[in-house]
Design a protein around this motif. Sequence first.
Motif, PDB file in Angstrom:
ATOM      1  N   HIS A  64       9.302 -33.600   0.689  1.00 24.05           N
ATOM      2  CA  HIS A  64      10.366 -33.266   1.636  1.00 24.05           C
ATOM      3  C   HIS A  64       9.865 -32.272   2.696  1.00 24.05           C
ATOM      4  O   HIS A  64      10.076 -32.480   3.897  1.00 24.05           O
ATOM      5  N   HIS A 101      11.229 -23.258   4.687  1.00 26.41           N
ATOM      6  CA  HIS A 101      12.698 -23.250   4.789  1.00 26.41           C
ATOM      7  C   HIS A 101      13.386 -23.391   3.430  1.00 26.41           C
ATOM      8  O   HIS A 101      14.443 -22.808   3.199  1.00 26.41           O
ATOM      9  N   ASP A 102      12.781 -24.142   2.514  1.00 26.03           N
ATOM     10  CA  ASP A 102      13.398 -24.366   1.197  1.00 26.03           C
ATOM     11  C   ASP A 102      12.675 -23.603   0.088  1.00 26.03           C
ATOM     12  O   ASP A 102      12.878 -23.904  -1.095  1.00 26.03           O
ATOM     13  N   ASP A 200      15.372 -31.000   9.430  1.00 23.06           N
ATOM     14  CA  ASP A 200      15.724 -31.009   8.001  1.00 23.06           C
ATOM     15  C   ASP A 200      16.755 -32.105   7.710  1.00 23.06           C
ATOM     16  O   ASP A 200      16.657 -32.856   6.742  1.00 23.06           O
TER      17      ASP A 200
HETATM   18 FE   LIG Z   1      15.218 -29.028   3.369  1.00 16.84          FE
END
Ligand SMILES: [Fe+2]
Length: 257
Positions: A64, A101-102, A200
């Motif tokens: 991802h 970001h995650d 995203d």
């Molecule tokens: Fe994400």
Amino acid sequence: MKLTAEQIQSNWEVFLDNIKVYIPGNRGEQLLNFYKRYEERIILMPAAHKKEYHSAFPGGYVDHVNRVVRCALKQYDLWGSEGCDMTTFTKEELVFSAINHDLGKMGDKDHEAYIPQTDQWRKDKLGEDYMFNKKLAFCSVPDRGLFLLQQHDISYTFNEMITIQTHDGLYDNANEKYLKAFMPEQKPRTSLPYILHQADLMAARIEFEQEWLPKLKGENSVESQKKNYTLKSKTSSKSKALNTIKSPGLKNMLDSL
Ligand SMILES: [Fe+2]
């Protein structure tokens, strides 16, 4: 969705290459050291605990994040070509925000956030292949990610902080204070948060389509699964990084690849 051991290993190499290419200097070194330190955990991490969410399979997290980086670089060109003021942020800030970001999904330095589900009923009936690790104190994903970065002496800019914080856009009510303001002086001074959010969103939507549309169309029979994915031998070429996995839970997942 199932990634082969080879795909997981090659995704990890792309992940590290993105740091080498886009995050220069000492900060890039620190970020590389950070990710190599937690490699064993991150390399097989799912992007979610419930299989209905996007990329909730071994290696789904890195898959991802790499897709978000790719989409972010494409969004960068798109926004620039449409006249967005690209002087208010740098490409390094965009890629740094995309890569991290995650990050909060990894848990804290001692505990993984997602661990293999032990309750067979929840696994079968609720589709929860993973469960939240109760040893972990509650924290939102963006807050935990930013905390992890500062805890490991990895600096981030103001732009990166706001961008990581708001990457879920208005899907997270907590972001209204940044994204739902009507007064010009309260709006972000850069389009960076919007660009990352779009990247995203795009990545997660495409992951949903790839994983779920075939199932919704009834293409989830054993035969079609065989057609779609090349199943490799379980022990074929478990690569260097994958061979170093020590956690029994992760080893189990790896053995089932
Ligand atoms: Fe994400």
